[in-house]
Design an enzyme around this catalytic site. Structure first.
Site, PDB file in Angstrom:
ATOM      1  N   ARG A   1       0.750  -1.080  -0.262  1.00  0.00           N
ATOM      2  CA  ARG A   1      -0.242  -0.056  -0.072  1.00  0.00           C
ATOM      3  C   ARG A   1       0.886   1.287   0.065  1.00  0.00           C
ATOM      4  O   ARG A   1       0.259   2.237   0.461  1.00  0.00           O
ATOM      5  CB  ARG A   1      -1.117  -0.084   1.244  1.00  0.00           C
ATOM      6  CG  ARG A   1      -2.177  -0.969   1.083  1.00  0.00           C
ATOM      7  CD  ARG A   1      -3.099  -0.605   2.074  1.00  0.00           C
ATOM      8  NE  ARG A   1      -4.210  -1.693   1.859  1.00  0.00           N
ATOM      9  CZ  ARG A   1      -4.008  -2.870   2.505  1.00  0.00           C
ATOM     10  NH1 ARG A   1      -3.292  -3.042   3.647  1.00  0.00           N
ATOM     11  NH2 ARG A   1      -5.111  -3.936   2.408  1.00  0.00           N
TER      12      ARG A   1
ATOM     13  N   LYS B   1       3.731  11.622 -10.932  1.00  0.00           N
ATOM     14  CA  LYS B   1       2.933  10.945 -11.934  1.00  0.00           C
ATOM     15  C   LYS B   1       3.460   9.464 -12.128  1.00  0.00           C
ATOM     16  O   LYS B   1       4.838   9.405 -12.633  1.00  0.00           O
ATOM     17  CB  LYS B   1       2.619  11.531 -13.228  1.00  0.00           C
ATOM     18  CG  LYS B   1       1.601  12.632 -13.246  1.00  0.00           C
ATOM     19  CD  LYS B   1       1.157  13.132 -14.641  1.00  0.00           C
ATOM     20  CE  LYS B   1      -0.076  14.114 -14.422  1.00  0.00           C
ATOM     21  NZ  LYS B   1      -0.140  14.573 -15.843  1.00  0.00           N
TER      22      LYS B   1
ATOM     23  N   GLU C   1      10.768  19.111 -24.355  1.00  0.00           N
ATOM     24  CA  GLU C   1      10.250  19.175 -23.179  1.00  0.00           C
ATOM     25  C   GLU C   1      10.652  20.508 -22.419  1.00  0.00           C
ATOM     26  O   GLU C   1       9.966  21.163 -21.545  1.00  0.00           O
ATOM     27  CB  GLU C   1      10.312  17.971 -22.020  1.00  0.00           C
ATOM     28  CG  GLU C   1       9.491  16.757 -22.670  1.00  0.00           C
ATOM     29  CD  GLU C   1       8.051  16.633 -22.292  1.00  0.00           C
ATOM     30  OE1 GLU C   1       7.470  17.571 -21.878  1.00  0.00           O
ATOM     31  OE2 GLU C   1       7.423  15.781 -22.766  1.00  0.00           O
TER      32      GLU C   1
ATOM     33  N   LYS D   1       8.121  23.339 -13.163  1.00  0.00           N
ATOM     34  CA  LYS D   1       7.247  22.141 -12.922  1.00  0.00           C
ATOM     35  C   LYS D   1       6.978  22.072 -11.290  1.00  0.00           C
ATOM     36  O   LYS D   1       5.822  22.015 -11.109  1.00  0.00           O
ATOM     37  CB  LYS D   1       8.088  20.840 -13.384  1.00  0.00           C
ATOM     38  CG  LYS D   1       7.149  19.440 -13.030  1.00  0.00           C
ATOM     39  CD  LYS D   1       7.179  18.466 -14.059  1.00  0.00           C
ATOM     40  CE  LYS D   1       5.980  17.502 -13.678  1.00  0.00           C
ATOM     41  NZ  LYS D   1       5.866  16.449 -14.546  1.00  0.00           N
TER      42      LYS D   1
ATOM     43  N   GLU E   1      -3.755  17.551 -10.927  1.00  0.00           N
ATOM     44  CA  GLU E   1      -4.192  18.084 -12.053  1.00  0.00           C
ATOM     45  C   GLU E   1      -5.695  18.248 -12.151  1.00  0.00           C
ATOM     46  O   GLU E   1      -6.345  17.910 -13.035  1.00  0.00           O
ATOM     47  CB  GLU E   1      -3.793  17.172 -13.183  1.00  0.00           C
ATOM     48  CG  GLU E   1      -3.866  17.626 -14.667  1.00  0.00           C
ATOM     49  CD  GLU E   1      -3.133  16.932 -15.833  1.00  0.00           C
ATOM     50  OE1 GLU E   1      -2.014  16.522 -15.362  1.00  0.00           O
ATOM     51  OE2 GLU E   1      -3.646  16.935 -16.872  1.00  0.00           O
TER      52      GLU E   1
ATOM     53  N   ARG F   1      -2.186  22.233 -13.808  1.00  0.00           N
ATOM     54  CA  ARG F   1      -1.177  21.253 -14.141  1.00  0.00           C
ATOM     55  C   ARG F   1      -1.370  20.905 -15.661  1.00  0.00           C
ATOM     56  O   ARG F   1      -0.243  20.506 -16.325  1.00  0.00           O
ATOM     57  CB  ARG F   1      -1.156  20.008 -13.226  1.00  0.00           C
ATOM     58  CG  ARG F   1      -0.084  19.282 -13.353  1.00  0.00           C
ATOM     59  CD  ARG F   1       0.251  18.233 -12.462  1.00  0.00           C
ATOM     60  NE  ARG F   1       1.246  17.153 -12.972  1.00  0.00           N
ATOM     61  CZ  ARG F   1       1.829  16.534 -11.916  1.00  0.00           C
ATOM     62  NH1 ARG F   1       1.581  16.418 -10.593  1.00  0.00           N
ATOM     63  NH2 ARG F   1       2.803  15.616 -12.205  1.00  0.00           N
TER      64      ARG F   1
ATOM     65  N   ASN G   1       0.876  20.010 -20.543  1.00  0.00           N
ATOM     66  CA  ASN G   1       0.514  19.103 -21.641  1.00  0.00           C
ATOM     67  C   ASN G   1       0.713  20.161 -22.871  1.00  0.00           C
ATOM     68  O   ASN G   1       0.124  19.605 -23.693  1.00  0.00           O
ATOM     69  CB  ASN G   1      -0.628  18.453 -21.444  1.00  0.00           C
ATOM     70  CG  ASN G   1      -0.647  17.487 -20.302  1.00  0.00           C
ATOM     71  OD1 ASN G   1       0.450  16.580 -20.037  1.00  0.00           O
ATOM     72  ND2 ASN G   1      -1.724  17.356 -19.569  1.00  0.00           N
TER      73      ASN G   1
ATOM     74  N   HIS H   1       1.045  18.243 -26.114  1.00  0.00           N
ATOM     75  CA  HIS H   1       0.855  16.731 -25.918  1.00  0.00           C
ATOM     76  C   HIS H   1      -0.558  16.648 -26.703  1.00  0.00           C
ATOM     77  O   HIS H   1      -0.522  15.389 -27.154  1.00  0.00           O
ATOM     78  CB  HIS H   1       0.921  16.593 -24.439  1.00  0.00           C
ATOM     79  CG  HIS H   1       2.096  16.619 -24.002  1.00  0.00           C
ATOM     80  ND1 HIS H   1       2.958  17.802 -23.698  1.00  0.00           N
ATOM     81  CD2 HIS H   1       2.667  15.642 -23.205  1.00  0.00           C
ATOM     82  CE1 HIS H   1       3.903  17.365 -23.295  1.00  0.00           C
ATOM     83  NE2 HIS H   1       3.942  15.993 -22.858  1.00  0.00           N
TER      84      HIS H   1
ATOM     85  N   HIS I   1       0.277  13.515 -28.795  1.00  0.00           N
ATOM     86  CA  HIS I   1      -0.133  12.025 -28.565  1.00  0.00           C
ATOM     87  C   HIS I   1      -0.658  11.626 -29.768  1.00  0.00           C
ATOM     88  O   HIS I   1      -0.745  10.302 -30.029  1.00  0.00           O
ATOM     89  CB  HIS I   1      -1.040  12.121 -27.318  1.00  0.00           C
ATOM     90  CG  HIS I   1      -0.601  12.330 -26.121  1.00  0.00           C
ATOM     91  ND1 HIS I   1      -1.328  12.789 -24.919  1.00  0.00           N
ATOM     92  CD2 HIS I   1       1.032  11.946 -25.582  1.00  0.00           C
ATOM     93  CE1 HIS I   1      -0.051  12.482 -23.884  1.00  0.00           C
ATOM     94  NE2 HIS I   1       1.000  12.162 -24.234  1.00  0.00           N
TER      95      HIS I   1
ATOM     96  N   HIS J   1       8.712  10.444 -28.276  1.00  0.00           N
ATOM     97  CA  HIS J   1       7.749  11.163 -27.409  1.00  0.00           C
ATOM     98  C   HIS J   1       7.855  12.860 -27.461  1.00  0.00           C
ATOM     99  O   HIS J   1       7.190  13.704 -27.843  1.00  0.00           O
ATOM    100  CB  HIS J   1       7.818  10.881 -25.959  1.00  0.00           C
ATOM    101  CG  HIS J   1       6.664  11.855 -25.118  1.00  0.00           C
ATOM    102  ND1 HIS J   1       5.166  11.708 -25.238  1.00  0.00           N
ATOM    103  CD2 HIS J   1       7.102  12.625 -24.213  1.00  0.00           C
ATOM    104  CE1 HIS J   1       4.852  12.425 -24.503  1.00  0.00           C
ATOM    105  NE2 HIS J   1       5.790  13.171 -23.739  1.00  0.00           N
TER     106      HIS J   1
HETATM  107  N1  GLY Z   1       4.232  15.364 -17.610  1.00  0.00           N
HETATM  108  C1  GLY Z   1       3.079  16.237 -17.443  1.00  0.00           C
HETATM  109  C2  GLY Z   1       2.684  16.260 -15.687  1.00  0.00           C
HETATM  110  O1  GLY Z   1       3.641  15.779 -14.760  1.00  0.00           O
HETATM  111  O2  GLY Z   1       1.911  16.768 -15.358  1.00  0.00           O
END
Ligand code: GLY
Length: 369
Positions: free
Chosen positions: A122, A144, A186, A228, A238, A242, A246, A249, A253, A267
């Site tokens: 957990r 993430k 990025e 960031k 998010e 946040r 993107n 993206h 994507h 990517h």
């Molecule tokens: N890669 C986008 C984020 O971490 O929100």
């Protein structure tokens, strides 16, 4: 000398150390986190061949032993089967709730191992030691984690913040130039989305940075991570802001999906082309000055990066099919696509207010070039 960016998330706060030769002193940085002098390190075959010995020696210098698991390199590793393999192996190693798991690799390893740590008993703590530029400036920071499934990328995962991030910028010297430049996509994204002065700086320093200038690399990673961190602290899960991360993206994507997530388009290359398209769309909609997309394009081209759809090898599907692929994006809310558009360089915002016809026209023109 390394730089430190603090990510002030209360009980989940942590530091990101950025600088050359951090692998060699990893033991000193990890020791304060450990209840007993052992860690489990999971990496991939490419990174392990080049850097595992340096890391384990750096740990051993502080009396820390490392159990190591080496997985195949590549996006295919971010899957259910490898998640099971990681979790079973960590249990075999008798990793306890108070232990620390180390994710040592690029974005694939960071996401997979972070997710394994999130679900093991957990939740156990984990340390990110990102080895690609993309992972250092983006995926290792912010918590993430996750895997891909047959339904798409990153659709299963958890928010699980690392306890420490060590971004060793000397390791970037072993990246293939194409991988470095994909990660640079990025970096540019950060300037474009929220810091015009950083974009100016990149226009000047980008070539030195790509050529290996150590101070420039540290500064680029530090500024990206700081931006960031600032965004993640305001919107960890998010719910709103946040999503700015993107930028590029939604288009990117769709292009990655259209090219089968293959070597045809990495990517970060998809993100760079996606940023150009997002600025083109913004200009068409009268949101930013007409010359702005040209400036974005000029910098990426000067860096030797892919800029336009014609830079992607092989055939692409038509505009309608690309639009359908954009509809698979996680940023779809109640069936409406959300875009990150911009009022200028450094001034991005999230909107659902985009006419499908404008996107179609943009894609048709981009495909015809
Ligand atoms: N890669 C986008 C984020 O971490 O929100």
């Amino acid at each position: 000398m390394s730089e430190v960016v603090h990510v002030p998330l209360g009980a989940r706060a942590y530091d990101v150390h950025i600088g050359p030769d951090l692998l060699g002193c990893a033991g000193a940085r990890l020791a304060p986190l450990l209840r007993r002098p052992r860690v489990a390190v999971i990496s991939d075959a490419n990174v392990a061949a080049l850097h595992m010995e340096t890391l384990t020696s750096g740990l051993a210098a502080q009396g820390i032993t490392a159990q190591t698991l080496v997985l195949p390199a590549g996006e295919g590793t971010k899957c259910w089967a490898q998640l099971t393999a990681c979790v079973d192996w960590l249990l075999d190693q008798q990793i306890e709730r108070g232990d620390v798991v180390v994710a040592f690799g690029g974005g694939v390893i960071g996401d997979l191992v972070g997710f394994a740590a999130a679900v093991l008993r957990r939740g156990v703590r984990f340390v990110q030691i990102p080895t690609s530029l993309l992972a250092q400036v983006d995926s290792s920071v912010g918590g993430k984690t996750g895997i891909n499934t047959r339904h798409g990328k990153n659709l299963v995962g958890a928010f699980h913040q690392p306890s420490l991030v060590l971004a060793d910028t000397a390791v970037l010297g072993t990246l293939a130039p194409r991988d470095f430049l994909a990660g640079y996509g990025e970096v540019v994204k950060y300037g474009l989305l929220g810091d015009a002065a950083f974009f100016d700086w990149l226009e000047g320093q980008g070539p030195a940075l790509a050529a290996g200038d150590s101070a420039a690399r540290v500064e680029a990673v530090r500024r990206s991570v700081q931006m960031k961190a600032d965004i993640v602290v305001r919107d960890e899960t998010e719910q709103g802001e946040r999503a700015l991360l993107n930028l590029g993206h939604t288009f990117g994507h769709a292009l990655e999906a259209a090219t089968g997530y293959s070597d045809r388009l990495l990517h970060g290359e998809g993100v760079a082309i996606g940023c150009v398209l997002a600025f083109e769309l913004s200009a068409r909609m009268g949101l930013c000055a007409q010359e702005v997309p040209g400036r974005v394009r000029a910098h990426l081209a000067a860096m030797g990066m892919k800029v336009d759809l014609r830079d992607i090898d092989g055939d692409l599907p038509d505009a309608q099919a690309l639009l359908a692929l954009m509809g698979q994006d996680k940023k779809v809310v109640e069936g409406r696509l959300r875009f990150i558009l911009a009022r200028g360089i450094g001034a991005a915002f999230v909107t659902g207010d985009v006419a499908q016809a404008d996107v179609m026209a943009l894609l048709e023109e981009a495909l015809a070039q």
